[in-house]
Design a protein around this motif. Structure first.
Motif, PDB file in Angstrom:
ATOM      1  N   PRO A  66      -6.725   5.209  -8.000  1.00 44.61           N
ATOM      2  CA  PRO A  66      -7.201   5.912  -6.801  1.00 44.61           C
ATOM      3  C   PRO A  66      -6.150   5.921  -5.697  1.00 44.61           C
ATOM      4  O   PRO A  66      -5.353   4.979  -5.563  1.00 44.61           O
ATOM      5  CB  PRO A  66      -8.424   5.105  -6.355  1.00 44.61           C
ATOM      6  N   ARG A  67      -6.153   6.974  -4.899  1.00 39.64           N
ATOM      7  CA  ARG A  67      -5.143   7.151  -3.855  1.00 39.64           C
ATOM      8  C   ARG A  67      -5.056   5.943  -2.926  1.00 39.64           C
ATOM      9  O   ARG A  67      -3.960   5.477  -2.599  1.00 39.64           O
ATOM     10  CB  ARG A  67      -5.437   8.413  -3.047  1.00 39.64           C
ATOM     11  N   GLU A  68      -6.187   5.451  -2.463  1.00 36.88           N
ATOM     12  CA  GLU A  68      -6.185   4.351  -1.507  1.00 36.88           C
ATOM     13  C   GLU A  68      -5.486   3.119  -2.075  1.00 36.88           C
ATOM     14  O   GLU A  68      -4.720   2.446  -1.381  1.00 36.88           O
ATOM     15  CB  GLU A  68      -7.612   3.995  -1.079  1.00 36.88           C
ATOM     16  N   GLN A  69      -5.742   2.831  -3.349  1.00 41.05           N
ATOM     17  CA  GLN A  69      -5.092   1.683  -3.986  1.00 41.05           C
ATOM     18  C   GLN A  69      -3.594   1.909  -4.127  1.00 41.05           C
ATOM     19  O   GLN A  69      -2.791   0.996  -3.919  1.00 41.05           O
ATOM     20  CB  GLN A  69      -5.719   1.408  -5.357  1.00 41.05           C
ATOM     21  N   MET A  70      -3.184   3.141  -4.462  1.00 42.23           N
ATOM     22  CA  MET A  70      -1.761   3.442  -4.614  1.00 42.23           C
ATOM     23  C   MET A  70      -1.049   3.348  -3.269  1.00 42.23           C
ATOM     24  O   MET A  70       0.102   2.915  -3.200  1.00 42.23           O
ATOM     25  CB  MET A  70      -1.553   4.823  -5.239  1.00 42.23           C
ATOM     26  N   GLU A  71      -1.738   3.720  -2.192  1.00 42.89           N
ATOM     27  CA  GLU A  71      -1.152   3.573  -0.859  1.00 42.89           C
ATOM     28  C   GLU A  71      -0.918   2.101  -0.533  1.00 42.89           C
ATOM     29  O   GLU A  71       0.112   1.737   0.039  1.00 42.89           O
ATOM     30  CB  GLU A  71      -2.045   4.221   0.193  1.00 42.89           C
ATOM     31  N   LEU A  72      -1.877   1.242  -0.909  1.00 46.77           N
ATOM     32  CA  LEU A  72      -1.704  -0.201  -0.694  1.00 46.77           C
ATOM     33  C   LEU A  72      -0.530  -0.739  -1.504  1.00 46.77           C
ATOM     34  O   LEU A  72       0.257  -1.553  -1.003  1.00 46.77           O
ATOM     35  CB  LEU A  72      -2.987  -0.949  -1.063  1.00 46.77           C
ATOM     36  N   HIS A  73      -0.412  -0.275  -2.754  1.00 49.16           N
ATOM     37  CA  HIS A  73       0.711  -0.717  -3.594  1.00 49.16           C
ATOM     38  C   HIS A  73       2.046  -0.274  -3.003  1.00 49.16           C
ATOM     39  O   HIS A  73       3.007  -1.055  -2.976  1.00 49.16           O
ATOM     40  CB  HIS A  73       0.579  -0.181  -5.020  1.00 49.16           C
ATOM     41  N   ALA A  74       2.114   0.973  -2.538  1.00 51.91           N
ATOM     42  CA  ALA A  74       3.362   1.471  -1.955  1.00 51.91           C
ATOM     43  C   ALA A  74       3.727   0.662  -0.715  1.00 51.91           C
ATOM     44  O   ALA A  74       4.893   0.296  -0.519  1.00 51.91           O
ATOM     45  CB  ALA A  74       3.248   2.962  -1.618  1.00 51.91           C
ATOM     46  N   GLN A  75       2.734   0.352   0.111  1.00 51.04           N
ATOM     47  CA  GLN A  75       3.002  -0.463   1.303  1.00 51.04           C
ATOM     48  C   GLN A  75       3.486  -1.856   0.914  1.00 51.04           C
ATOM     49  O   GLN A  75       4.414  -2.401   1.529  1.00 51.04           O
ATOM     50  CB  GLN A  75       1.758  -0.570   2.190  1.00 51.04           C
ATOM     51  N   ALA A  76       2.891  -2.422  -0.126  1.00 47.09           N
ATOM     52  CA  ALA A  76       3.327  -3.742  -0.600  1.00 47.09           C
ATOM     53  C   ALA A  76       4.777  -3.684  -1.082  1.00 47.09           C
ATOM     54  O   ALA A  76       5.564  -4.600  -0.799  1.00 47.09           O
ATOM     55  CB  ALA A  76       2.414  -4.240  -1.718  1.00 47.09           C
ATOM     56  N   MET A  77       5.142  -2.617  -1.788  1.00 45.15           N
ATOM     57  CA  MET A  77       6.526  -2.471  -2.248  1.00 45.15           C
ATOM     58  C   MET A  77       7.458  -2.385  -1.046  1.00 45.15           C
ATOM     59  O   MET A  77       8.536  -2.981  -1.042  1.00 45.15           O
ATOM     60  CB  MET A  77       6.693  -1.246  -3.158  1.00 45.15           C
ATOM     61  N   HIS A  78       7.039  -1.675   0.012  1.00 49.27           N
ATOM     62  CA  HIS A  78       7.845  -1.606   1.238  1.00 49.27           C
ATOM     63  C   HIS A  78       7.993  -2.992   1.848  1.00 49.27           C
ATOM     64  O   HIS A  78       9.078  -3.363   2.315  1.00 49.27           O
ATOM     65  CB  HIS A  78       7.196  -0.672   2.261  1.00 49.27           C
ATOM     66  N   ASP A  79       6.904  -3.755   1.843  1.00 47.04           N
ATOM     67  CA  ASP A  79       6.955  -5.112   2.394  1.00 47.04           C
ATOM     68  C   ASP A  79       7.945  -5.994   1.633  1.00 47.04           C
ATOM     69  O   ASP A  79       8.545  -6.902   2.212  1.00 47.04           O
ATOM     70  CB  ASP A  79       5.564  -5.750   2.384  1.00 47.04           C
ATOM     71  N   TYR A  80       8.121  -5.730   0.338  1.00 48.97           N
ATOM     72  CA  TYR A  80       9.106  -6.455  -0.470  1.00 48.97           C
ATOM     73  C   TYR A  80      10.516  -5.883  -0.297  1.00 48.97           C
ATOM     74  O   TYR A  80      11.471  -6.395  -0.861  1.00 48.97           O
ATOM     75  CB  TYR A  80       8.742  -6.384  -1.956  1.00 48.97           C
ATOM     76  N   GLY A  81      10.634  -4.784   0.417  1.00 47.16           N
ATOM     77  CA  GLY A  81      11.942  -4.169   0.623  1.00 47.16           C
ATOM     78  C   GLY A  81      12.320  -3.126  -0.400  1.00 47.16           C
ATOM     79  O   GLY A  81      13.476  -2.690  -0.456  1.00 47.16           O
ATOM     80  N   LEU A  82      11.357  -2.700  -1.229  1.00 46.08           N
ATOM     81  CA  LEU A  82      11.630  -1.664  -2.222  1.00 46.08           C
ATOM     82  C   LEU A  82      11.243  -0.302  -1.665  1.00 46.08           C
ATOM     83  O   LEU A  82      10.370  -0.200  -0.806  1.00 46.08           O
ATOM     84  CB  LEU A  82      10.845  -1.932  -3.512  1.00 46.08           C
ATOM     85  N   TRP A  83      11.873   0.744  -2.175  1.00 46.27           N
ATOM     86  CA  TRP A  83      11.519   2.108  -1.799  1.00 46.27           C
ATOM     87  C   TRP A  83      10.412   2.565  -2.733  1.00 46.27           C
ATOM     88  O   TRP A  83      10.556   2.512  -3.958  1.00 46.27           O
ATOM     89  CB  TRP A  83      12.712   3.036  -1.947  1.00 46.27           C
ATOM     90  N   ALA A  84       9.285   3.034  -2.173  1.00 50.54           N
ATOM     91  CA  ALA A  84       8.162   3.479  -2.991  1.00 50.54           C
ATOM     92  C   ALA A  84       7.435   4.622  -2.312  1.00 50.54           C
ATOM     93  O   ALA A  84       7.398   4.705  -1.072  1.00 50.54           O
ATOM     94  CB  ALA A  84       7.210   2.321  -3.242  1.00 50.54           C
ATOM     95  N   THR A  85       6.860   5.482  -3.131  1.00 47.09           N
ATOM     96  CA  THR A  85       6.045   6.586  -2.642  1.00 47.09           C
ATOM     97  C   THR A  85       4.826   6.701  -3.543  1.00 47.09           C
ATOM     98  O   THR A  85       4.741   6.047  -4.584  1.00 47.09           O
ATOM     99  CB  THR A  85       6.812   7.927  -2.679  1.00 47.09           C
ATOM    100  N   ILE A  86       3.882   7.571  -3.134  1.00 47.61           N
ATOM    101  CA  ILE A  86       2.764   7.885  -4.009  1.00 47.61           C
ATOM    102  C   ILE A  86       2.794   9.364  -4.294  1.00 47.61           C
ATOM    103  O   ILE A  86       3.364  10.157  -3.557  1.00 47.61           O
ATOM    104  CB  ILE A  86       1.399   7.468  -3.415  1.00 47.61           C
ATOM    105  N   ARG A  87       2.172   9.732  -5.413  1.00 47.19           N
ATOM    106  CA  ARG A  87       2.066  11.139  -5.785  1.00 47.19           C
ATOM    107  C   ARG A  87       0.870  11.309  -6.717  1.00 47.19           C
ATOM    108  O   ARG A  87       0.400  10.349  -7.320  1.00 47.19           O
ATOM    109  CB  ARG A  87       3.330  11.634  -6.477  1.00 47.19           C
ATOM    110  N   LYS A  88       0.387  12.542  -6.811  1.00 44.63           N
ATOM    111  CA  LYS A  88      -0.673  12.864  -7.760  1.00 44.63           C
ATOM    112  C   LYS A  88      -0.089  12.756  -9.170  1.00 44.63           C
ATOM    113  O   LYS A  88       1.043  13.169  -9.419  1.00 44.63           O
ATOM    114  CB  LYS A  88      -1.172  14.287  -7.559  1.00 44.63           C
ATOM    115  N   ALA A  89      -0.876  12.201 -10.081  1.00 41.58           N
ATOM    116  CA  ALA A  89      -0.451  12.146 -11.473  1.00 41.58           C
ATOM    117  C   ALA A  89      -0.377  13.570 -12.020  1.00 41.58           C
ATOM    118  O   ALA A  89      -1.194  14.414 -11.664  1.00 41.58           O
ATOM    119  CB  ALA A  89      -1.429  11.308 -12.291  1.00 41.58           C
ATOM    120  N   PRO A  90       0.599  13.854 -12.862  1.00 42.38           N
ATOM    121  CA  PRO A  90       0.697  15.196 -13.446  1.00 42.38           C
ATOM    122  C   PRO A  90      -0.541  15.513 -14.284  1.00 42.38           C
ATOM    123  O   PRO A  90      -1.159  14.615 -14.849  1.00 42.38           O
ATOM    124  CB  PRO A  90       1.932  15.124 -14.340  1.00 42.38           C
ATOM    125  N   GLU A  91      -0.848  16.799 -14.331  1.00 38.34           N
ATOM    126  CA  GLU A  91      -2.004  17.228 -15.147  1.00 38.34           C
ATOM    127  C   GLU A  91      -1.667  17.200 -16.594  1.00 38.34           C
ATOM    128  O   GLU A  91      -0.595  17.311 -17.025  1.00 38.34           O
ATOM    129  CB  GLU A  91      -2.442  18.627 -14.725  1.00 38.34           C
TER     130      GLU A  91
END
Length: 99
Positions: free
Chosen positions: A74-99
């Protein structure tokens, strides 16, 4: 009083096709010139609980292909994961899964 203007509506649009709430989102980690490969493996193991083998495979995809999908859901969970990756200093984004 003036009438409120409304935009023209194209009735031929299939809303179920354009908005798919069941289609998952992805957290993508991107290659960067800063973090060591061993650090990326450690972050993926620590945060996601991946085995050494899975974390290493994902890190190698980031290193060799420029990015890797590290989680999907779910989008909300992926946003949390991306923020966590930022907190670790990694570059991360979210996107819709391909169809």
């Amino acid at each position: 009083m003036s009438a409120l203007a409304s935009p023209d509506i194209d009735e031929d649009i299939d809303l179920m096709r354009t908005v798919d709430p069941d289609r998952p989102w992805q957290t993508v980690v991107w290659n960067d010139p800063v973090n060591l490969m061993t650090y990326v493996v450690r972050v993926l193991r620590e945060y996601f609980g991946y085995s050494r083998e899975v974390a290493t495979r994902l890190m190698l995809a980031v290193h060799n292909e420029g990015h890797a999908v590290v989680s999907e859901g779910p989008r909300e969970q992926m946003e949390l994961h991306a923020q966590a990756m930022h907190d670790y200093g990694l570059w991360a984004t979210i996107r819709k899964a391909p169809e």
